[in-house]
Design an enzyme around this catalytic site. Structure first.
Site, short mmCIF file in Angstrom:
data_model
loop_
_atom_site.label_atom_id
_atom_site.label_comp_id
_atom_site.label_asym_id
_atom_site.label_seq_id
_atom_site.Cartn_x
_atom_site.Cartn_y
_atom_site.Cartn_z
N ASP A 8 0.59 -1.34 0.19
CA ASP A 8 0.03 0.07 0.04
C ASP A 8 0.22 1.03 0.25
OD1 ASP A 8 -0.94 -2.34 1.47
OD2 ASP A 8 -3.21 -1.16 1.40
N HIS A 68 -10.09 1.23 0.52
CA HIS A 68 -10.76 2.13 0.08
C HIS A 68 -10.37 3.39 -1.27
CE1 HIS A 68 -9.69 3.67 4.71
NE2 HIS A 68 -8.73 3.56 4.03
N HIS A 149 -6.78 -8.26 -0.40
CA HIS A 149 -6.37 -7.04 0.47
C HIS A 149 -7.84 -7.67 1.91
CE1 HIS A 149 -6.24 -2.73 1.35
NE2 HIS A 149 -7.32 -2.31 1.81
N HIS A 174 -3.57 -4.15 2.95
CA HIS A 174 -3.99 -3.81 3.60
C HIS A 174 -3.82 -3.32 5.36
CE1 HIS A 174 -7.58 -2.55 5.62
NE2 HIS A 174 -7.33 -3.24 6.80
N HIS A 176 0.14 -2.77 6.45
CA HIS A 176 0.73 -1.83 6.09
C HIS A 176 1.63 -2.67 6.93
CE1 HIS A 176 -1.64 2.09 4.71
NE2 HIS A 176 -2.53 0.83 4.49
#
Length: 258
Positions: A8, A68, A149, A174, A176
């Site tokens: 990400d 998102h 994700h 997702h 991070h």
């Protein structure tokens, strides 16, 4: 075939890291294809046409998404018109965009598939297991890369074992935070629970640490801002036998940019 995948990308700072470091990384690892998760590449959250263009211009062949992706309505038209810009395939059929892109290298093809999990995710979508079954049946190549994700490690691992031998790679996004469990599963599928992120290492998931700490301590509304400096690009490199679709190797990438 060697695939370089980056986790990400967080905001403008993450985009700037990718712009400066992606091409050197591609040369270092001898990658043929670059896939980047860009669902957080806009400031705040989501993805915008400008941030998508930045990642493509930096060298991404395919941009994958996540929860998102549809947050910013400005991206909807581009999701429909740009085949290499993906959103999870198990979103409702009325959602803009698509979840599969096939790159054709003449001698072989690579299908990139974007999928979102259900466990602990705010928005629930169609069953990812059913969705991926249909997607695999619809492509005519054994070379398949899946960006899953997802929040829960158990759901990611379950998907990895479910797809073992049917796809070339399953890599999670997702959270991070890069995990240290890269492996080749028994059926020949490369697996990593989470690729990590491209953003500030001196942060909480790319957010300024003092703001994240305040939110956790007080549970009061806090306006997040993305951190800058101490850059990290996390991801992985996967080598695939393009005639069989089986992975030969998977290696984590952790490029400290500054």
């Amino acid at each position: 075939m060697r695939i370089l995948f980056l986790g990400d990308v967080v905001g403008a700072y993450g985009c700037s890291l990718v712009t400066r470091r992606l091409r050197p990384l591609k040369r270092r690892y001898g990658a043929d294809v670059v896939i980047v998760n860009g669902e957080n590449s806009a400031e705040g959250n989501g993805i915008l046409p400008a941030s998508a263009r930045t990642l493509f211009d930096a060298g991404a062949d395919v941009i994958t998404g996540g929860n998102h992706t549809l947050r910013r309505r400005e991206i909807y038209r581009q999701l429909d018109e740009e085949p290499a810009l993906l959103r999870p395939m198990n979103f409702h059929p009325s959602a803009p965009g698509h979840g599969v892109y096939v790159l054709d290298f003449l001698k072989y093809k690579l299908a990139v598939m974007n999928l979102q999990g259900l466990a602990y995710m705010v928005d629930h979508h169609r069953d990812p297991f059913e969705a991926i079954d249909a997607a695999i049946a619809a492509v005519d190549t054994p070379n398949i890369f899946v960006d899953f994700h997802c929040e829960a490690t158990a759901e990611k691992l379950s998907m990895g074992f479910y797809l073992d031998g049917r796809v070339s790679a399953v890599v999670g996004t997702h959270t991070h935070v890069q995990t240290a469990d890269e492996r080749i599963l028994p059926g020949g599928t490369a697996y990593l629970t989470d690729a990590g992120m491209c953003g500030s290492f001196d942060s909480v998931l790319g957010v300024k640490k003092e703001l994240a700490v305040a939110k956790m301590r007080t549970q009061l509304p806090t306006r997040f801002e993305n951190a800058k400096g101490d850059g990290i690009l996390w991801g992985c490199v996967i080598d695939i036998d393009e005639t069989t679709g089986r992975a030969r190797s998977i290696e984590r990438v952790a490029d400290r940019a500054e």
